[in-house]
Design a protein around this motif. Structure first.
Motif, PDB file in Angstrom:
ATOM      1  N   ASP A 148       0.828  -1.209   0.000  1.00 19.20           N
ATOM      2  CA  ASP A 148       0.000   0.000   0.000  1.00 19.20           C
ATOM      3  C   ASP A 148       0.863   1.260   0.000  1.00 19.20           C
ATOM      4  OD1 ASP A 148      -2.169  -1.654   0.056  1.00 19.20           O
ATOM      5  OD2 ASP A 148      -2.778  -1.174   2.113  1.00 19.20           O
ATOM      6  N   ARG A 149       1.890   1.284   0.853  1.00 20.61           N
ATOM      7  CA  ARG A 149       2.763   2.459   0.928  1.00 20.61           C
ATOM      8  C   ARG A 149       3.475   2.696  -0.405  1.00 20.61           C
ATOM      9  NH1 ARG A 149       3.930   0.320   6.035  1.00 20.61           N
ATOM     10  NH2 ARG A 149       5.838  -0.662   5.230  1.00 20.61           N
ATOM     11  N   LEU A 150       4.005   1.635  -0.972  1.00 21.35           N
ATOM     12  CA  LEU A 150       4.721   1.767  -2.240  1.00 21.35           C
ATOM     13  C   LEU A 150       3.770   2.254  -3.336  1.00 21.35           C
ATOM     14  CD1 LEU A 150       7.283  -0.781  -3.617  1.00 21.35           C
ATOM     15  CD2 LEU A 150       5.477   0.104  -5.090  1.00 21.35           C
ATOM     16  N   PHE A 151       2.595   1.650  -3.407  1.00 19.16           N
ATOM     17  CA  PHE A 151       1.619   2.039  -4.428  1.00 19.16           C
ATOM     18  C   PHE A 151       1.199   3.495  -4.283  1.00 19.16           C
ATOM     19  CE2 PHE A 151      -3.066   2.500  -5.007  1.00 19.16           C
ATOM     20  CZ  PHE A 151      -3.046   2.667  -6.387  1.00 19.16           C
ATOM     21  N   LEU A 152       0.841   3.893  -3.072  1.00 22.33           N
ATOM     22  CA  LEU A 152       0.363   5.254  -2.862  1.00 22.33           C
ATOM     23  C   LEU A 152       1.447   6.292  -3.139  1.00 22.33           C
ATOM     24  CD1 LEU A 152      -1.765   4.653   0.354  1.00 22.33           C
ATOM     25  CD2 LEU A 152      -2.652   5.377  -1.876  1.00 22.33           C
ATOM     26  N   THR A 153       2.670   5.987  -2.743  1.00 20.60           N
ATOM     27  CA  THR A 153       3.771   6.927  -2.982  1.00 20.60           C
ATOM     28  C   THR A 153       4.029   7.097  -4.469  1.00 20.60           C
ATOM     29  OG1 THR A 153       4.803   6.371  -0.860  1.00 20.60           O
ATOM     30  CG2 THR A 153       6.203   7.399  -2.528  1.00 20.60           C
ATOM     31  N   GLN A 154       4.126   5.987  -5.188  1.00 23.11           N
ATOM     32  CA  GLN A 154       4.387   6.055  -6.625  1.00 23.11           C
ATOM     33  C   GLN A 154       3.231   6.705  -7.373  1.00 23.11           C
ATOM     34  OE1 GLN A 154       5.329   2.020  -7.728  1.00 23.11           O
ATOM     35  NE2 GLN A 154       7.466   2.224  -7.117  1.00 23.11           N
ATOM     36  N   LEU A 155       2.015   6.387  -6.967  1.00 23.80           N
ATOM     37  CA  LEU A 155       0.860   6.963  -7.648  1.00 23.80           C
ATOM     38  C   LEU A 155       0.785   8.463  -7.405  1.00 23.80           C
ATOM     39  CD1 LEU A 155      -1.665   6.540  -9.341  1.00 23.80           C
ATOM     40  CD2 LEU A 155      -2.933   6.163  -7.215  1.00 23.80           C
ATOM     41  N   ARG A 156       1.046   8.898  -6.176  1.00 23.12           N
ATOM     42  CA  ARG A 156       1.030  10.337  -5.891  1.00 23.12           C
ATOM     43  C   ARG A 156       2.067  11.064  -6.754  1.00 23.12           C
ATOM     44  NH1 ARG A 156       2.779  12.250   0.004  1.00 23.12           N
ATOM     45  NH2 ARG A 156       4.689  11.270  -0.784  1.00 23.12           N
ATOM     46  N   ASP A 157       3.264  10.493  -6.879  1.00 25.27           N
ATOM     47  CA  ASP A 157       4.291  11.109  -7.716  1.00 25.27           C
ATOM     48  C   ASP A 157       3.838  11.179  -9.174  1.00 25.27           C
ATOM     49  OD1 ASP A 157       5.893  11.420  -5.524  1.00 25.27           O
ATOM     50  OD2 ASP A 157       7.232   9.738  -5.990  1.00 25.27           O
ATOM     51  N   HIS A 158       3.250  10.105  -9.650  1.00 23.62           N
ATOM     52  CA  HIS A 158       2.754  10.077 -11.030  1.00 23.62           C
ATOM     53  C   HIS A 158       1.705  11.160 -11.252  1.00 23.62           C
ATOM     54  CE1 HIS A 158       0.757   8.762 -14.691  1.00 23.62           C
ATOM     55  NE2 HIS A 158      -0.361   8.651 -14.013  1.00 23.62           N
TER      56      HIS A 158
END
Length: 207
Positions: A148-158
């Protein structure tokens, strides 16, 4: 911002134009001076794509960045739709995947109208906001809260960086259809960022 000079074969020019379009500075983790390593060797002139008369290198740079950005984001969203730990997060990933696939359905025809191939000219470049193959491999290996942390961080950056680039296209681009699509993407990114911030557990996961 100085307008990029429309000279030289497009595959060499696009990464350099893109750096100017992004306005990258040290604050984003990249040098404001274009890195020559980002510009691939120019192919023979006969194979270089030719922009249509109403398209500028800025329009091309934006479309040729946003297309692979969306493609890689869709791959990450597909993982999250299946593996995120909460129903709201899985539902959010599913909705956003559909939205970004719909955007690809407009970006790819735009590339064709500009006389550009549907290929990733940024393959191998570490572009801000781009989900990389390394990122996807890390997401596949992660589980539970770590995923979840990895997904949310990468998605926010995108979402943040694709909105930034699209705002630059609205300001500096020339094609009406490209600028209209860029405006639609900005609206969608802002809405997605707002929804993301409200997801249960997102604030804790993103720190």
């Amino acid at each position: 911002m100085n307008r990029p000079a429309p000279a030289g074969p497009l595959p060499t020019l696009v990464p350099l134009v893109l750096l100017a379009l992004l306005g990258l500075t040290a604050a984003t983790g990249c040098s404001s001076t274009p890195d020559p390593a980002l510009a691939p060797a120019a192919p023979p002139a006969a194979s270089a794509p030719t922009l249509t008369a109403d398209a500028t290198p800025t329009d091309a740079a934006w479309a040729q960045l946003m297309t692979p950005m969306n493609e890689k984001a869709v791959a990450l969203l597909t993982l999250a739709a299946d593996r995120a730990t909460t129903p709201p997060l899985r539902a959010f990933a599913t909705r956003l995947r559909s939205a970004q696939e719909a955007e690809l359905g407009r970006l790819r025809p735009l590339l064709a109208r500009m006389g550009l191939p549907d290929t990733d000219v940024h393959a191998g470049h570490d572009m801000p906001g781009m989900v990389t193959e390394k990122d996807l491999a890390a997401a596949r290996a992660a589980e539970g809260a770590a995923f979840d942390r990895l997904f949310l961080t990468q998605l926010r950056d995108h979402l943040r960086h694709s909105a930034q680039v699209s705002r630059s296209e609205i300001t500096a681009g020339a094609r009406t259809d490209a600028k209209e699509l860029a405006a639609a993407l900005v609206t969608a990114r802002e809405a997605a960022l707002t929804e993301l911030a409200r997801l249960p557990g997102a604030a804790r996961a993103l720190g």
